[in-house]
Design a protein around this motif. Structure first.
Motif, PDB file in Angstrom:
ATOM      1  N   HIS A  12       0.947  -1.386   0.107  1.00 35.81           N
ATOM      2  CA  HIS A  12      -0.117   0.068  -0.034  1.00 35.81           C
ATOM      3  C   HIS A  12       0.880   1.444   0.022  1.00 35.81           C
ATOM      4  CE1 HIS A  12      -3.358  -2.760   0.925  1.00 35.81           C
ATOM      5  NE2 HIS A  12      -4.144  -1.728   0.772  1.00 35.81           N
TER       6      HIS A  12
ATOM      7  N   ILE B 124       1.128  -6.828  -4.684  1.00 36.94           N
ATOM      8  CA  ILE B 124      -0.254  -6.569  -3.911  1.00 36.94           C
ATOM      9  C   ILE B 124      -0.565  -7.684  -3.435  1.00 36.94           C
ATOM     10  CG2 ILE B 124      -2.420  -5.558  -4.310  1.00 36.94           C
ATOM     11  CD1 ILE B 124      -1.553  -4.244  -7.050  1.00 36.94           C
TER      12      ILE B 124
ATOM     13  N   HIS C 136      -3.430  -9.157  -2.987  1.00 38.48           N
ATOM     14  CA  HIS C 136      -4.386 -10.106  -3.615  1.00 38.48           C
ATOM     15  C   HIS C 136      -3.932 -10.577  -4.902  1.00 38.48           C
ATOM     16  CE1 HIS C 136      -6.566  -8.463  -0.237  1.00 38.48           C
ATOM     17  NE2 HIS C 136      -6.462  -7.320  -0.827  1.00 38.48           N
TER      18      HIS C 136
ATOM     19  N   ASP D 211      -8.117  -5.775   4.613  1.00 37.89           N
ATOM     20  CA  ASP D 211      -8.266  -4.933   3.399  1.00 37.89           C
ATOM     21  C   ASP D 211      -9.647  -5.707   2.800  1.00 37.89           C
ATOM     22  OD1 ASP D 211      -6.495  -3.585   0.983  1.00 37.89           O
ATOM     23  OD2 ASP D 211      -7.819  -4.919   0.559  1.00 37.89           O
TER      24      ASP D 211
ATOM     25  N   HIS E  12     -10.464  -5.821  -0.386  1.00 35.92           N
ATOM     26  CA  HIS E  12     -10.556  -6.548  -1.558  1.00 35.92           C
ATOM     27  C   HIS E  12     -10.289  -7.989  -1.466  1.00 35.92           C
ATOM     28  CE1 HIS E  12     -11.040  -2.341  -2.878  1.00 35.92           C
ATOM     29  NE2 HIS E  12     -11.758  -2.893  -4.042  1.00 35.92           N
TER      30      HIS E  12
ATOM     31  N   SER F  54      -3.453  -1.674  -9.818  1.00 36.08           N
ATOM     32  CA  SER F  54      -4.667  -2.215  -8.902  1.00 36.08           C
ATOM     33  C   SER F  54      -4.663  -3.824  -8.683  1.00 36.08           C
ATOM     34  CB  SER F  54      -5.849  -1.484  -8.779  1.00 36.08           C
ATOM     35  OG  SER F  54      -6.769  -2.125  -9.462  1.00 36.08           O
ATOM     36  N   CYS F  55      -4.998  -4.572  -7.483  1.00 34.91           N
ATOM     37  CA  CYS F  55      -5.614  -5.558  -7.599  1.00 34.91           C
ATOM     38  C   CYS F  55      -6.998  -6.329  -8.098  1.00 34.91           C
ATOM     39  CB  CYS F  55      -5.786  -6.112  -5.964  1.00 34.91           C
ATOM     40  SG  CYS F  55      -7.116  -5.051  -5.188  1.00 34.91           S
TER      41      CYS F  55
ATOM     42  N   CYS G  99       0.163  -0.858  -4.894  1.00 35.91           N
ATOM     43  CA  CYS G  99      -1.089  -0.202  -4.986  1.00 35.91           C
ATOM     44  C   CYS G  99      -0.925   0.960  -5.743  1.00 35.91           C
ATOM     45  CB  CYS G  99      -1.528  -0.160  -3.716  1.00 35.91           C
ATOM     46  SG  CYS G  99      -1.620  -1.615  -2.702  1.00 35.91           S
TER      47      CYS G  99
ATOM     48  N   CYS H  35      -3.917   3.574  -6.985  1.00 34.17           N
ATOM     49  CA  CYS H  35      -5.206   3.061  -6.718  1.00 34.17           C
ATOM     50  C   CYS H  35      -5.974   3.744  -5.568  1.00 34.17           C
ATOM     51  CB  CYS H  35      -5.199   1.474  -6.504  1.00 34.17           C
ATOM     52  SG  CYS H  35      -6.668   0.795  -5.695  1.00 34.17           S
ATOM     53  N   LEU H  36      -4.785   3.860  -4.353  1.00 33.69           N
ATOM     54  CA  LEU H  36      -5.310   4.683  -3.318  1.00 33.69           C
ATOM     55  C   LEU H  36      -4.360   5.867  -3.081  1.00 33.69           C
ATOM     56  CD1 LEU H  36      -4.618   2.885   0.183  1.00 33.69           C
ATOM     57  CD2 LEU H  36      -3.043   3.015  -1.871  1.00 33.69           C
TER      58      LEU H  36
ATOM     59  N   ASN I 121     -10.619   0.174  -8.535  1.00 33.57           N
ATOM     60  CA  ASN I 121     -11.854  -0.283  -8.055  1.00 33.57           C
ATOM     61  C   ASN I 121     -12.641   0.830  -7.419  1.00 33.57           C
ATOM     62  OD1 ASN I 121     -10.481  -0.433  -5.677  1.00 33.57           O
ATOM     63  ND2 ASN I 121      -9.834  -2.368  -6.118  1.00 33.57           N
TER      64      ASN I 121
ATOM     65  N   ARG J 263      -9.940   9.649  -3.861  1.00 26.87           N
ATOM     66  CA  ARG J 263      -8.949   8.518  -3.826  1.00 26.87           C
ATOM     67  C   ARG J 263      -7.825   8.402  -4.577  1.00 26.87           C
ATOM     68  NH1 ARG J 263      -9.587   3.105  -1.412  1.00 26.87           N
ATOM     69  NH2 ARG J 263      -8.606   1.683  -2.600  1.00 26.87           N
TER      70      ARG J 263
HETATM   71  S1  SF4 Z   1      -7.855  -1.837  -3.717  1.00 25.88           S
HETATM   72 FE1  SF4 Z   1      -5.971  -0.600  -4.437  1.00 25.88          FE
HETATM   73  S2  SF4 Z   1      -5.104  -0.405  -2.492  1.00 25.88           S
HETATM   74 FE2  SF4 Z   1      -6.496  -1.848  -2.066  1.00 25.88          FE
HETATM   75  S3  SF4 Z   1      -5.186  -3.760  -2.019  1.00 25.88           S
HETATM   76 FE3  SF4 Z   1      -6.002  -3.139  -4.376  1.00 25.88          FE
HETATM   77  S4  SF4 Z   1      -4.524  -2.149  -5.138  1.00 25.88           S
HETATM   78 FE4  SF4 Z   1      -4.232  -2.079  -3.127  1.00 25.88          FE
END
Ligand code: SF4
Lengths: 196, 469
Positions: B66, B110, B112, B131, B133, B349-350, B410, B413-414, B432, B438
């Motif tokens: 992250h 990441i 996931h 998390d 996701h 991103s995941c 990540c 993504c965040l 996502n 974000r």
């Molecule tokens: S949603 Fe984004 S911040 Fe969360 S685990 Fe997936 S890639 Fe990382």
């Protein structure tokens, strides 16, 4: 965890639906390795202007809501990430309860684990409460967890749902860990039976 | 004797209930616990305060994703906070004996993306992570969901969690996807239809011929965004595609254990006649590429569509949401999505950073150039994905077109690290969440598939990728 029984407090109206965890606390405030001080990131994008000064128009910056311990908001409060920081930010800021028509699942669980009471009430009741505290910010609302009621100054009362186990944990200020540790034998038996 | 038909979810749930006391939630056993640098430090502190150990370090796996930068920079140049979180995770893993996929090692990525890649994600298992996701792992027929940091502590200390049994929701996706339409479009369409709270209290099971035809990457993309649909978990029954993908991975069973495992996994699919609490059916043939216009993932339309108008909405809450979205996004009601300019393209991103996603994007980018004034980045989901992409020459395709080729994480993504969009900038993103801010304070996100994001990079505006395939 701070036990929760009853509170008698003022409320701040946050008129928005789907208030997500990135609004409650943006990711850039998640850099701490402790729980302390998260309140400064609470609603950061709404509370502060781009130059960092308080946004005078945001509801929590209005002096009449400065001491509110109850937050009232719209549907699906707390959607998004699993960050418990969102709950820590609300409690660190001084909130004890959030009233909304409903909550995202993970947020709801996280709140209960930190002594923040999420209260689901019907949408019409929530709207009425928001109107009421917008009109008169000094209105104090009584929240009675053992009785599962929200009471207004005129005596009008609304019942809310909470599961009995969670309720007891909150009233006694207990977290799940004690309960789980007391069941270690059962956990070991499960592991043996399933070859884990 | 005939037993009651059961759903996939019920089978997995029942095989993990350690105990359930009257009036209390179930004690649910957790087979695999994934942790990362941002939501774990306070949980380790809790163990220390109470003098507890990690009960099953052999079932606990950590990675860094992250906060870490994705530019190749030495740690001395990282922001202080990110370094502190990474060092804290290292110290915690060392002290408590937890396997760590360190940023210095070959398997970081990441959480996931790495979990399945390492073969940790098994059909029929329970998986949690701090998390949301974590739902991604449901693509293998696992029951996988995100938890808060207190719960991370509970799992570390006891390998169990207290959980209420969720209800079940079947999402049937039948038929055949057209060219240029992907798993991402399926899930964006589902959320646009069912709403961001439509899955609250449920576990989704994605079923039907269109789901069965997806590869594992596509299935992960769909399960990943279950949480955006309001469900904590989404599942897909394991089948030959799943087994073939898992076989031979480091933590997958091998030898006789593999055969035994597969025999069990084959029994997990929902039984004929099992009842769901809710159902929804989507026809794959009718889907076109999707794009979001608003500030929650349910505010999405087909690329051929327009931003809704206020009169079209009856619910005052929805209207207020739309007004707020239009204001934040700087869009007009009724405007077509096609042609909307963008400033940044984020492929990662995941949700969409696996090798299959990068191949899709590269197919569009190949031999073309990123439009002037557009910043475009590709952030692979893991070091393994990155290495694979480089072996296939995808990195060169991206870089020759003008994309930045980053390290795994990540990233945008965040926007915890310095991969951020500026205030008011438009991002075509394969991630996502399009929540306000974000991807950076004031940043405006359009969610879409890797194909659509790649096409947006080339044209500098949102177009229908089917026109250039
Ligand atoms: S949603 Fe984004 S911040 Fe969360 S685990 Fe997936 S890639 Fe990382």
């Amino acid at each position: 965890m701070k036990p929760f029984t009853t509170i008698y407090a003022t409320a701040a109206p946050l008129r928005a639906e789907n208030v997500d965890t990135d609004q409650i606390i943006p990711a850039r405030y998640l850099t701490a390795v402790t729980r302390d001080g998260m309140g400064k990131g609470l609603f950061a994008a709404w509370r502060y202007l781009p130059d960092g000064r308080p946004n005078p128009e945001f509801v929590l910056n209005l002096p009449q809501y400065a001491h509110a311990e109850i937050l009232i908001s719209g549907k699906n409060f707390g959607s998004g990430s699993s960050r418990e920081h969102a709950v820590w930010a609300l409690t660190d800021y001084g909130f004890r309860a959030v009233i909304a028509p409903n909550f995202a699942d993970i947020f709801y669980n996280n709140a209960l684990k930190n002594g923040l009471l999420p209260i689901p009430l019907s949408e019409s009741t929530v709207n009425m409460l928001m109107d009421m505290v917008e009109e008169d910010p000094s209105v104090r609302i009584r929240i009675d967890l053992p009785g599962q009621t929200v009471t207004l100054p005129d005596g009008q009362q609304y019942a809310f749902q909470i599961d009995p186990y969670r309720k007891q944990c909150l009233i006694q200020g207990l977290d799940d860990l004690g309960y789980l540790l007391a069941n270690l034998d059962a956990i070991q038996a499960y592991e043996r039976a399933w070859g884990k | 004797m005939t037993s009651t038909p059961k759903t996939l979810f019920e089978k997995v749930w029942e095989a993990h209930v350690v105990k359930q006391d009257e009036g209390a939630p179930a004690i649910l056993y957790i087979d695999a616990h994934l942790i990362h640098e941002v939501t774990s430090p306070q949980a380790f502190n809790m163990l220390r305060e109470r003098g507890l150990r990690v009960r099953r370090p052999d079932r606990t796996f950590a990675t860094m994703d992250h906060a870490i930068p994705t530019r190749p920079e030495p740690p001395e140049k990282w922001p202080k906070d990110a370094r502190l979180q990474v060092d804290t995770l290292r110290r915690n893993c060392e002290e408590f004996g937890v396997t760590l996929w360190d940023i210095e090692g070959p398997t970081q990525g990441i959480v996931h993306v790495v979990g399945p890649e390492m073969g940790i994600t098994h059909p029929g298992s329970t998986i949690v992570c701090g998390d949301s996701h974590t739902s991604t792992h449901g693509a293998f027929g696992a029951l996988a969901f995100g938890i808060g940091t207190s719960e991370v502590g509970h799992v570390l200390a006891t390998q169990t969690l207290l959980q209420h049994k969720p209800k079940t929701f079947a999402i049937n996706v039948e038929g055949e996807l057209g060219p240029g339409v992907t798993a991402k479009d399926i899930i964006l369409a589902i959320i646009a239809k069912n709403g961001v709270a439509g899955g609250r209290g449920y576990v989704f099971e994605y079923r039907g011929s269109a789901i069965q035809k997806l590869d594992m990457a596509g299935r992960m993309t769909i399960c990943n965004m279950s949480i955006e649909g309001g469900a904590r978990a989404g599942m897909i029954a394991p089948d030959e595609t799943t087994f073939a993908w898992l076989k031979g991975r480091p933590y997958a069973p091998s030898g006789d254990a593999w055969d035994k495992a597969v025999a069990y996994w084959r029994t997990l699919a929902t039984d004929e006649g099992a009842m769901f609490d809710k159902e929804l059916t989507i026809t794959a043939d009718e889907l076109v590429p999707m794009v979001t216009y608003g500030v929650n993932p349910g505010q999405g339309v087909p690329i051929t569509g327009r931003v809704p108008t206020l009169d079209a909405l009856e619910d005052p809450g929805q209207r207020r949401d739309l007004l707020a979205a239009l204001e934040y996004m700087g869009l007009k009601e009724g405007q077509p999505m096609e042609g909307q300019p963008i400033d940044i393209v984020f492929i990662g991103s995941c949700t969409n950073s696996r090798i299959e996603d990068l191949r899709m994007a590269a197919q569009v980018v190949k031999g073309r150039k990123v439009a002037d004034g557009v910043q475009a980045l590709v952030v692979p989901g893991s070091k393994n994905v990155k290495a694979q992409a480089e072996a296939e020459g995808l990195d060169r395709i991206f870089m020759e077109a003008g994309f930045e080729w980053r390290n795994a994480g990540c990233s945008m993504c965040l926007a915890m690290n310095d991969d951020k969009a500026g205030p008011g900038q438009y991002v075509a993103s394969t991630s996502n969440r399009n929540f306000r801010g974000r991807q950076g304070p004031g940043a405006r996100t359009f969610l879409m598939s890797p194909l659509m994001a790649a096409a947006a990079a080339i044209h500098g505006r949102i177009i229908d990728v089917r026109d250039i395939l």
